[in-house]
Structures are given as C-alpha cells and as structure tokens.
Design a protein around this motif. Structure first.
Motif, PDB file in Angstrom:
ATOM      1  N   CYS A 193      -4.049  -0.596  -9.466  1.00  0.00           N
ATOM      2  CA  CYS A 193      -3.330   0.112  -8.437  1.00  0.00           C
ATOM      3  C   CYS A 193      -2.089   0.621  -9.200  1.00  0.00           C
ATOM      4  O   CYS A 193      -1.348  -0.055  -9.874  1.00  0.00           O
ATOM      5  N   ARG A 194      -1.962   1.962  -9.143  1.00  0.00           N
ATOM      6  CA  ARG A 194      -0.710   2.722  -9.833  1.00  0.00           C
ATOM      7  C   ARG A 194       0.405   2.893  -9.001  1.00  0.00           C
ATOM      8  O   ARG A 194       1.474   3.426  -9.335  1.00  0.00           O
ATOM      9  N   CYS A 195       0.201   2.403  -7.753  1.00  0.00           N
ATOM     10  CA  CYS A 195       1.765   2.701  -6.957  1.00  0.00           C
ATOM     11  C   CYS A 195       2.574   1.348  -6.992  1.00  0.00           C
ATOM     12  O   CYS A 195       3.574   1.462  -6.931  1.00  0.00           O
ATOM     13  N   THR A 196       1.881   0.273  -6.378  1.00  0.00           N
ATOM     14  CA  THR A 196       2.494  -0.784  -5.777  1.00  0.00           C
ATOM     15  C   THR A 196       3.126  -1.579  -6.549  1.00  0.00           C
ATOM     16  O   THR A 196       3.993  -2.677  -6.373  1.00  0.00           O
ATOM     17  N   GLU A 217       0.704  -1.279   0.086  1.00  0.00           N
ATOM     18  CA  GLU A 217      -0.022   0.028  -0.114  1.00  0.00           C
ATOM     19  C   GLU A 217       0.923   0.942  -0.056  1.00  0.00           C
ATOM     20  O   GLU A 217       1.790   1.378   0.721  1.00  0.00           O
ATOM     21  N   GLN A 218       0.640   2.179  -0.722  1.00  0.00           N
ATOM     22  CA  GLN A 218       1.339   3.442  -0.998  1.00  0.00           C
ATOM     23  C   GLN A 218       0.555   4.627  -0.792  1.00  0.00           C
ATOM     24  O   GLN A 218       0.380   4.943   0.398  1.00  0.00           O
ATOM     25  N   CYS A 219      -0.198   5.157  -1.711  1.00  0.00           N
ATOM     26  CA  CYS A 219      -1.159   6.249  -1.527  1.00  0.00           C
ATOM     27  C   CYS A 219      -2.533   5.775  -0.795  1.00  0.00           C
ATOM     28  O   CYS A 219      -2.965   6.654  -0.131  1.00  0.00           O
ATOM     29  N   GLY A 220      -2.609   4.297  -1.042  1.00  0.00           N
ATOM     30  CA  GLY A 220      -3.986   3.858  -0.325  1.00  0.00           C
ATOM     31  C   GLY A 220      -5.232   4.344  -1.040  1.00  0.00           C
ATOM     32  O   GLY A 220      -6.197   3.823  -0.717  1.00  0.00           O
ATOM     33  N   PHE A 221      -5.029   4.890  -2.194  1.00  0.00           N
ATOM     34  CA  PHE A 221      -6.317   5.222  -2.951  1.00  0.00           C
ATOM     35  C   PHE A 221      -7.100   4.269  -3.429  1.00  0.00           C
ATOM     36  O   PHE A 221      -8.440   4.270  -3.348  1.00  0.00           O
ATOM     37  N   CYS A 222      -6.487   3.332  -4.035  1.00  0.00           N
ATOM     38  CA  CYS A 222      -7.304   2.077  -4.431  1.00  0.00           C
ATOM     39  C   CYS A 222      -7.956   1.088  -3.401  1.00  0.00           C
ATOM     40  O   CYS A 222      -8.532  -0.041  -3.790  1.00  0.00           O
TER      41      CYS A 222
HETATM   42  S1  FES Z   1      -1.694   2.429  -3.332  1.00  0.00           S
HETATM   43 FE1  FES Z   1      -1.982   3.999  -4.779  1.00  0.00          FE
HETATM   44  S2  FES Z   1      -3.234   3.490  -6.344  1.00  0.00           S
HETATM   45 FE2  FES Z   1      -2.811   1.439  -5.090  1.00  0.00          FE
END
Ligand code: FES
Ligand SMILES: Cc1cc2nc3c(=O)[nH]c(=O)nc-3n(C[C@H](O)[C@H](O)[C@H](O)COP(=O)(O)OP(=O)(O)OC[C@H]3O[C@@H](n4cnc5c(N)ncnc54)[C@H](O)[C@@H]3O)c2cc1C
Ligand code: FES
Lengths: 267, 149
Positions: B130-133, B93-98
């Motif tokens: 998910c665009r972060c992880t 999990e990074q930004c957590g938006f998803c």
């Molecule tokens: S944690 Fe950022 S989009 Fe999934």
C-alpha cells in the motif's frame, strides 16, 4: 511479457519431454512468475499441471517433492515443515508473499539455479537428490555444476534422517531478495555449511565444513570455521550489498548457524 | 481456447488467448475490482482466490483456471463490506486502489489461520503493498476484525 504460440497439457512425462525436445523455443511452464517477466517468444508452452507432480510425500525413507508443488506447499506441508528443524519452510517464507508462493513452483526454483535462491541454500545442506526426466537422479551438488540442458525436473528427493539444521537469510526489507543466506547442518559429527545469494549461486563452504567436522566444537573453533567460510568463498557486489559487506555478513551468519544447530542438538 | 470455470459460484465458459493471464480475463468479463499495479508479481493488488487459496491473478495463466473455483471480492461482498468499514474507521484507506487485493488476502487469512499473532498477521500480509497509508492502520483494522489483541 512473454508470448506463447501454442500450448500443450500432456498427460505423460514422456510426451512432455518429446514436445520440449522438438523445438528450441518450446518451454516448460512452472508458476510463470519468472517467465512472465521475460520477453521470450515461446513456441509451445508445456504445462505440467496434468501430471500430478504437486505432491510432498514420504517415499521409502525420502521426502519426495514433486516439481509442481508450490513454495507455499513446502512452507505449510507438515512433512516438509517439521523436518530438519523446519529449514525448508523457513527458507521460502520470506519470498514475496503468500499469494505469490501459492503460485510459484519448487521444480522451476531448483531447475533455474538462481543465484539469489533461498531454497537452494537450504537444500544444499540436506541429502538432496534431483530427479530429471532425461538425466536421471543425481545429488543436488552435481546438478548445480551441470550446464543447462533441456530437461524436466520431475522431483526432489531428500533423505530423511536425524540431521539438525539451521537457515538464516539477511534481507534489507521483508520480501526483497536476500543480501546473503546461510544454511548449516550436522549429522553424525559431519557438518555442512552452504552460503547463497553471494550474489552468485549457493555453494558449500567445503574447507570450513571439514574443519568443523574434524574439531571439538570449542568456541575458538566455531569462530575459526566461520572465518574460513568467509575466506574460502567468493562474494560479489550488486545493488543490495558490496562483496566486502557480504564477506563480513557471512562470518556472522555462519557462526550463528553453527550455534543454532548446536542448540537444536542439545534440546 | 475455451475454459470452463466457476466464478463467484456461477459456472461460466470463456474464450481466452493461450497466453492470457487471469487478471486480464476477469477484467474483460467485468470483474473490475481486480486491479493490476506491477509487472513483477510483487504488489498483491490482483489477489483473487483459486479453489479458496489466495493467488496473484496477474501471474496465473487463465487456462489454469479451467475446472477451478475463482472468487473475487464481488463474491464475498458481505464479509468484504464488514471489514472495509473497520478499515475506514481506522483511517487505513486513502486512494483505495490496493483495497480489493488486500481485503481478499485478509479474508483468506481469516479462513486459514486461527487466532493469528501479530507476527503471523504481518507475515501473511507481506505481499500486499500500500503506497498511501503506511501499514499500522491496516494492522489495527485486521486485529479488530479478527478480534485478536
Ligand atoms: S490506499 Fe492507496 S495504495 Fe493503499
Ligand atoms: C519478483 C520476484 C521475486 C523473487 N524473489 C525471490 C527471493 O527473494 N528468493 C528466492 O529464492 N526466489 C525468488 N524468486 C524466484 C521464485 O521463488 C521462483 O523460483 C521463480 O519465480 C520461478 O518459479 P516459477 O514457478 O514462477 O517458474 P517459471 O517462471 O514458470 O519458470 C522459470 C524457468 O524454469 C523452467 N521450468 C519450470 N518448471 C520446470 C521443470 N519442472 N523442469 C524444468 N524446467 C522448468 C521454465 O521453463 C523457466 O525457464 C522471485 C521471483 C520473482 C518473479
Ligand atoms: S499486479 Fe502486482 S502482484 Fe499482481
């Protein structure tokens, strides 16, 4: 995003069709995933949810699929999942994701006759009839050649049989539109090959299907049928692939499809 | 128009626009866990359950929720928290938006599939972007949560 001025939830098909016919911009609502992306100004949105059209059931030797059955229903329902080597289920399983398929409908997918449609390709190699409220029943192939007319797709009817079938689609990444998809089926030595996402609408490769049905299914004949299919159909170029790439893919996927059907038959 | 529905086990009656979508209705009533990130029904961020099935609330007309049971992550807080701890421990999990949409789909999968294989897990979760992880951490977390190899 579309806008809807008024909404109707008719209890009878007759009433739904009356509303549809009344004004040009009155529109049937399926799962709305596609409609939502348009800027359409809908007069009356006609929601079919109260018409109990979300069934998949056996009906006098046919698998009857109601217009409001979802693609996920088609994927998981035992009747549609297990018939014809599972090609109905396989043809929809890569469309976006489970949540999406829980919302979008079979009726809209067939009525809209999208070029990229995976489901149409699979349905074309089965004995599929389309039932329209006003237009009545007709083979899917005839429906695909008809011009768009205001009507309600009520259900699909697929004749149950020992038909063996295989489906494959080639995608650049999971859940993207297919670059090409191919379905092959055989019943009593009669073969049908359909190719979709060319990117034009799915069609039957008539000459290749005939050649295969008349031959002895030798390795050379399989190879030849696959080449005939690639030669007789037209392919186009879009962001997912060129016409030449699709043509080359077609030959490979058709050959694989035939071999898969032969394997099903020998098991 | 008016709809009556059950949201997280509570009966509610809401006024809605005829062409309103469920994600907007839920957010307007304070269910801010429900996120939207695309206009094409492709990302899965807006996942809620309708009568127990995961659906994209951005693409379901609110009027179709009339008479239905809607569940958001607020309604399954305990299970969500348990899984979220594993997700964090796996660095998934990074930004957590998803996360709310992803977690709702993982919990739906747990209810629907017994002992899913890795392929079945990936297939079930394809509609959650998910665009972060990257997806490997998520996959590890899901397997740990489900207790599958
Ligand atoms: S944690 Fe950022 S989009 Fe999934
Ligand atoms: C982002 C995205 C990606 C997609 N990717 C794929 C893919 O890879 N492969 C694939 O095969 N499909 C794909 N699709 C298409 C999808 O599977 C559905 O076919 C499509 O969304 C239409 O279904 P719906 O229920 O959302 O219809 P809606 O959006 O509600 O309706 C679409 C049209 O059908 C009409 N309609 C609806 N029901 C009926 C009926 N019973 N009778 C007459 N007319 C009716 C509506 O008036 C409208 O004109 C994709 C769709 C989207 C939005
Ligand atoms: S907001 Fe992207 S699928 Fe709903």
């Amino acid at each position: 995003m579309f806008t809807v001025l008024d909404m109707a939830q008719p209890d009878k098909l007759e009433e739904a069709f009356e509303i549809l016919a009344k004004r040009k911009n009155n529109t049937i609502l399926g799962g709305c995933a596609f409609l939502k992306m348009s800027k359409k100004r809908i007069g009356t949105g006609i929601d079919l949810s109260r018409l109990n059209l979300d069934y998949i059931r056996e009906d006098n030797g046919f698998i009857a699929i109601g217009a409001m059955a979802t693609l996920r229903d088609l994927e998981t329902n035992a009747l549609s999942r297990d018939a014809f080597g599972g090609i109905l289920s396989q043809s929809v399983r890569n469309i976006i994701g489970v949540q999406f398929r829980n919302g979008v409908t079979v009726g809209a997918s067939v009525y809209s006759r999208y070029g990229f449609s995976d489901l149409l390709t699979a349905l074309l190699v089965l004995d599929t009839e389309v039932e329209l409220y006003n237009g009545g029943r007709m083979p899917l192939q005839d429906f695909l050649q008809k011009p768009y007319e205001k009507d309600i797709l009520v259900q699909l009817r697929i004749e149950k049989s020992q038909r063996s079938a295989a489906f494959s689609s080639f995608r650049k990444s999971a859940s993207d539109f297919a670059v090409l998809n191919v379905a092959v089926s055989s019943l009593d030595h009669q073969w049908t090959i359909a190719v979709g996402a060319r990117p034009g609408r799915a069609v039957i490769a008539e000459t290749a299907s005939r050649a295969l049905s008349q031959g002895h299914l030798s390795a050379e004949e399989l190879e030849a049928a696959a080449k005939i299919a690639a030669d007789e159909l037209s392919f186009g170029t879009n962001t997912r692939g060129t016409a030449g790439y699709r043509k080359a893919l077609c030959q490979v996927l058709v050959k694989r499809g035939i071999m898969e059907v032969l394997q099903c038959k020998s098991n | 128009m008016q709809i009556e529905l059950i949201v997280n086990d509570k009966s509610v009656t809401w006024d809605i626009e005829k062409d309103e979508f469920l994600a907007d209705t839920l957010r307007a009533h304070g269910f801010l866990s429900v996120k939207k990130a695309c206009d094409t029904s492709c990302c899965g961020l807006c996942t809620v359950w309708m009568d127990g099935k995961p659906v994209l609330s951005c693409s379901i007309l609110s009027m179709r929720a009339h008479g239905k049971k809607i569940t958001t992550i607020e309604g399954v807080a305990q299970a969500a928290e348990e899984f979220a701890h594993i997700l964090t421990a796996e660095g998934a999990e990074q930004c957590g938006f998803c996360s709310p949409g992803f977690i709702m789909n993982v919990l739906a999968m747990k209810n629907e599939l017994d002992n899913p294989t890795e392929d079945e897990i990936i297939h079930y979760l394809t509609g959650n972007l998910c665009r972060c992880t990257g997806y490997m951490g998520q996959l590890r977390a899901v397997k740990t949560y489900l207790g599958v190899a």
